[in-house]
Write an enzyme that holds these catalytic residues in place. Structure first.
Site, mmCIF file in Angstrom:
data_model
loop_
_atom_site.group_PDB
_atom_site.id
_atom_site.type_symbol
_atom_site.label_atom_id
_atom_site.label_comp_id
_atom_site.label_asym_id
_atom_site.label_seq_id
_atom_site.Cartn_x
_atom_site.Cartn_y
_atom_site.Cartn_z
ATOM 1 N N ARG A 98 0.821 -1.207 0.000
ATOM 2 C CA ARG A 98 0.000 0.000 0.000
ATOM 3 C C ARG A 98 0.860 1.265 0.000
ATOM 4 N NH1 ARG A 98 -5.023 -1.775 4.039
ATOM 5 N NH2 ARG A 98 -5.977 -3.193 2.534
ATOM 6 N N LYS A 224 -16.735 -14.830 6.279
ATOM 7 C CA LYS A 224 -18.134 -14.731 6.703
ATOM 8 C C LYS A 224 -19.069 -14.223 5.608
ATOM 9 C CE LYS A 224 -17.071 -13.972 11.596
ATOM 10 N NZ LYS A 224 -17.283 -13.087 12.762
ATOM 11 N N GLY A 380 -7.603 -6.140 1.171
ATOM 12 C CA GLY A 380 -6.249 -6.371 1.639
ATOM 13 C C GLY A 380 -5.755 -7.789 1.511
ATOM 14 N N GLY A 403 -12.052 -1.578 2.804
ATOM 15 C CA GLY A 403 -13.481 -1.375 3.012
ATOM 16 C C GLY A 403 -14.104 -0.438 2.005
#
Length: 425
Positions: A98, A224, A380, A403
């Protein structure tokens, strides 16, 4: 007059890296813009242009590339970057992807005489500005790597708002850069507070959803279902196929009545899994789940493992990766695709025994890029997987936005994107 900018992704076009950073000017009579920075010179220009033509996504917003030295010299430029990098217990940066993604845009601004004020978040501090948070989540370890890559010193300001920032801004000279301390030391940062305004990436992620080249295949992984539900729903609207991997598959399996051993399951999301399968069928979107999995007798890098069919998971064993038959199934589904978006790993790729599925998907996407497919990786873990597989420079676009990229894929209206001016002919 100040220029504010979101620095949230790095595009790879035809093997050459392009930093794609989103920007918004403040002040009268100045356009708000979104920017792709210059291509790094690693290949002959003709080669880069020829290869890039297959994967270019047309910018619909004004970009920083439209700005000249006269627009930037002497201007204060506020750059929101994603420098949320992993570190070891000693505070050393263990993956600088990043940071490197931000460098081309920062150099572009500095070389054109801008005074750059850089800001980012790091980790998830409690947001109460406590001393223990400062010690654990300070951006100080990032400064050394930033300075090294930029070839010039970067000053760390001990706060992100207030008198110290004002003082730092006042002492900046043309071509200087200062990094503000972690914005998440303040709770307002994650609430879209006016004083913590955000702007995010656009062309690739938004373009992939609204106007993808067909066939369009989406790959969604992660642990999830609950964190990816809106992403999957949004992708079903545009994709011809949606591939599901990662720990979330076991919620789907259990919802089908299969035994999943001690694998991760969200019992309260089984009805949701059923709903997603029904939704895909209704929309004519092919939903693919693995047919075999690599299971382990415990969650450990040295665990005993075996590969089994999805209907033969032993009691007490847990699934930690997709199996070879699933890899082949997914590769067949990806064949001939013109747009592929991938968010989330296929397994616990951080452990070598459970990395094969994720690495295989990364390599498959790299091969598709060479065939003219637009390949996009967001999130990520997926970015780290591409780096681990050694194919990051063979992906059309890699988003480090985390996000933010998820929200854009979900179809949410992002404040920074809405603020950007449309590009005129």
């Amino acid at each position: 007059m100040a220029l504010s900018m979101k620095c949230s992704m790095a595009s790879r076009v035809g093997g050459a890296r392009v930093a794609n950073h989103r920007a918004a000017f403040s002040g009268p009579r100045i356009a708000r813009v979104a920017q792709p920075a210059p291509v790094s010179v690693r290949q002959p220009l003709a080669s880069r242009v020829q290869r890039a033509s297959a994967v270019t996504v047309r910018a619909v917003k004004v970009s920083v590339g439209d700005l000249k030295k006269a627009d930037l010299e002497g201007k204060r430029v506020f750059v929101r970057a994603d420098l949320n990098v992993p570190m070891d217990k000693a505070g050393n940066v263990t993956d600088d992807t990043r940071i490197r993604a931000a460098i081309p845009t920062l150099k572009y601004l500095l070389d054109n005489g801008a005074k750059v004020l850089l800001t980012s978040h790091l980790g998830r501090p409690k947001g109460e500005n406590k001393e223990e948070d400062k010690k654990k989540y300070s951006l100080k370890p990032v400064v050394a790597r930033l300075s090294e890559l930029l070839g010039k010193p970067v000053t760390l300001v001990d706060d992100c708002i207030g008198p110290q920032v004002e003082s730092a801004v006042a002492t900046l000279h043309n071509g200087d850069v200062a990094l503000l301390e972690n914005v998440r030391f303040y709770k307002q940062e994650e609430k879209n507070d006016a004083d913590f305004a955000k702007a995010k990436e656009l062309d690739y992620l938004d373009g992939a959803i609204k106007a993808p080249k067909k066939p369009f295949v989406a790959i969604v992984g992660g642990s999830k279902v609950s964190t990816k539900i809106t992403v999957v729903e949004s992708l079903m609207e545009a994709a011809d196929k949606v591939i599901i991997g990662g720990g979330m598959i076991f919620t789907f399996y259990k919802a089908r009545g299969l035994k999943v051993g001690s694998s991760l399951v969200e019992d309260d999301k089984m009805e949701l899994a059923k709903k997603l399968e029904a939704m895909a069928k209704a929309k004519g979107c092919e939903l693919l789940l693995p047919t075999d999995v690599v299971v382990a007798d415990k969650f450990d890098a040295n665990a005993n493992t075996q590969t089994v069919s999805i209907d033969a998971i032993p009691d007490g064993w847990m699934g930690l990766d997709i199996g070879p038959d699933s890899v082949k199934l997914f590769q067949d589904a990806l064949a001939g695709a013109k747009t592929v978006v991938w968010n989330g790993p296929m397994g616990v790729f951080e452990m070598p025994k459970f990395a094969a599925g994720t690495v295989a998907i990364a390599n498959t996407m790299a091969g598709l890029t060479g065939e003219g497919c637009i390949t996009i990786i967001g999130g990520g873990d997926s970015v780290a997987a591409a780096e681990q597989a050694g194919v990051a420079d063979r992906i059309s676009h890699i988003s480090t936005g985390g996000g933010a990229s998820l929200e854009l894929l979900e179809g949410k209206v992002l404040p920074g994107v809405a603020a950007l001016d449309e590009k005129t002919a």
